[in-house]
Design a protein around this motif. Structure first.
Motif, PDB file in Angstrom:
ATOM      1  N   ASP A  48     160.841 -22.947  38.824  1.00 53.43           N
ATOM      2  CA  ASP A  48     160.959 -22.388  37.474  1.00 53.43           C
ATOM      3  C   ASP A  48     159.619 -22.419  36.761  1.00 53.43           C
ATOM      4  N   LEU A  56     157.206 -19.578  35.395  1.00 59.29           N
ATOM      5  CA  LEU A  56     156.123 -19.890  34.463  1.00 59.29           C
ATOM      6  C   LEU A  56     154.932 -20.428  35.229  1.00 59.29           C
ATOM      7  N   THR A  76     150.694 -12.336  27.251  1.00 56.37           N
ATOM      8  CA  THR A  76     151.698 -13.385  27.431  1.00 56.37           C
ATOM      9  C   THR A  76     152.945 -13.082  26.619  1.00 56.37           C
ATOM     10  N   SER A  77     154.105 -13.225  27.222  1.00 57.39           N
ATOM     11  CA  SER A  77     155.350 -12.945  26.509  1.00 57.39           C
ATOM     12  C   SER A  77     155.699 -14.101  25.577  1.00 57.39           C
ATOM     13  N   PRO A  78     156.268 -13.809  24.412  1.00 59.46           N
ATOM     14  CA  PRO A  78     156.713 -14.884  23.508  1.00 59.46           C
ATOM     15  C   PRO A  78     157.705 -15.837  24.172  1.00 59.46           C
ATOM     16  N   ALA A  79     158.535 -15.311  25.063  1.00 57.30           N
ATOM     17  CA  ALA A  79     159.506 -16.165  25.751  1.00 57.30           C
ATOM     18  C   ALA A  79     158.809 -17.196  26.622  1.00 57.30           C
ATOM     19  N   ALA A  80     157.720 -16.789  27.294  1.00 53.25           N
ATOM     20  CA  ALA A  80     156.979 -17.730  28.133  1.00 53.25           C
ATOM     21  C   ALA A  80     156.310 -18.802  27.278  1.00 53.25           C
ATOM     22  N   SER A 112     156.065 -24.280  25.526  1.00 50.67           N
ATOM     23  CA  SER A 112     156.096 -25.157  24.353  1.00 50.67           C
ATOM     24  C   SER A 112     157.187 -26.210  24.499  1.00 50.67           C
ATOM     25  N   ASP A 166     160.349 -14.706  37.164  1.00 52.94           N
ATOM     26  CA  ASP A 166     160.381 -15.441  35.897  1.00 52.94           C
ATOM     27  C   ASP A 166     159.676 -16.796  35.956  1.00 52.94           C
ATOM     28  N   ALA A 183     157.376 -19.884  24.442  1.00 52.37           N
ATOM     29  CA  ALA A 183     158.446 -20.774  23.976  1.00 52.37           C
ATOM     30  C   ALA A 183     158.847 -21.759  25.068  1.00 52.37           C
ATOM     31  N   ARG A 184     158.910 -21.313  26.302  1.00 50.21           N
ATOM     32  CA  ARG A 184     159.311 -22.194  27.398  1.00 50.21           C
ATOM     33  C   ARG A 184     158.254 -23.248  27.701  1.00 50.21           C
ATOM     34  N   ASN A 236     153.997 -14.248  32.170  1.00 48.70           N
ATOM     35  CA  ASN A 236     154.514 -15.601  32.361  1.00 48.70           C
ATOM     36  C   ASN A 236     153.419 -16.661  32.481  1.00 48.70           C
TER      37      ASN A 236
END
Length: 289
Positions: free
Chosen positions: A67, A94, A155-159, A164, A92, A161-162, A119
């Motif tokens: 992951d 990271l 960089t995606s905001p979702a990446a 972080s 997906d 956040a993860r 990612n």
């Protein structure tokens, strides 16, 4: 905390990589930690200490199904690692790092992981110690410490956040900077001090009376030169990776030393004391923070 990383691949199971693994395990945030590195003895030690759960014999086995991947090696090794893991990354997965320089890491990600940039989240934990290797890892190393993220425009905001969430699970405080800003800041407050500490110890060690000098060195010398016990390989790579910013800071410092030399040569006590007082006043609130 629920498990939100089923498999973490730590590439470089030393102080930083091992401490991330221990912190996430203690927080209950990771299911499995797989370690990969150059030293089999260090990996065996990491496994016996419970820092990692499994040792990967090759990079493909380390990163397949992961992951998240943490690149926790000296920055000089990152290009080869990124190139090697690129074919095995999941859609997906990271990819983050713990390097002390960020412009070079961002450039290497662009070069070697172009399809995976959304990612990729470069990071720098502002924590450490002189000790190295898996045996130095501590679950509380990052508690209350700063971690700087330098995501790129790709960089995606979702990446973000993860990644972080990963560092917050380790107890860290997060900040965002551009890679350029990061390297300028840390050239001044981290990379230059290491250069100075190494230089002073090396200078004294080469003198004919080095043994006498070190025998009479006390706490002031110990405190000033503590960081010269850090990994030479790691700091060689950091100095070269941030060469331009470090050279600029070194030039500023040399100019300041010349002012002190002139004041000392002229027996100008007032000028010397003025510098010392300004430094004392600047350091006091930082120390209390």
């Amino acid at each position: 905390m629920p498990v939100f990383i089923q498999k973490l691949a730590v590439l470089g199971v030393g102080l930083i990589g091992g401490s991330v693994a221990l912190a996430l395990k203690q927080a209950g945030a990771v299911g499995e930690v797989v370690g990969y590195g150059r030293s089999q003895a260090n990996l065996d030690n990491a496994c016996s200490l419970g820092v990692i759960d499994h040792i990967a014999t090759n990079l493909a086995a380390a990163v397949q199904g992961a992951d998240a991947i943490l690149l926790a090696v000296p920055v000089g090794q990152m290009a080869a690692l990124m190139q090697a893991i690129a074919p095995y990354l999941g859609a997906d997965t990271l990819v983050t790092d713990a390097g002390s320089t960020k412009q070079d890491v961002a450039a290497l990600m662009t070069q070697h992981l172009p399809a995976h940039l959304p990612n990729c989240v470069p990071a720098h934990p502002i924590a450490g110690a002189e000790a190295s290797g898996a045996s130095a890892a501590r679950a509380d190393l990052f508690v209350g410490k700063n971690v700087v993220l330098t995501p790129s425009s790709a960089t995606s905001p979702a990446a973000v956040a993860r990644v972080s969430a990963l560092w917050q699970a380790c107890g860290a405080k997060l900040s965002n900077m551009t890679a350029v800003e990061h390297d300028a800041v840390f050239a001044a407050v981290s990379h230059l001090p290491h250069l100075l500490a190494y230089a002073l110890v090396d200078m004294l060690a080469q003198r004919d009376n080095a043994e006498t000098l070190f025998n009479f060195a006390a706490s002031g010398f110990r405190d000033f030169t503590r960081i010269a016990a850090s990994s030479p390989e790691m700091w060689r790579d950091i100095a070269l990776a941030n060469r331009d910013a470090l050279l600029a800071e070194l030039a500023h410092y040399q100019t300041h030393l010349q002012h002190l030399q002139a004041a000392l040569s002229a027996a100008d006590g007032a000028a010397l004391e003025a510098v010392f007082r300004r430094a004392q006043a600047a350091r006091a609130p930082w120390l209390a923070a």
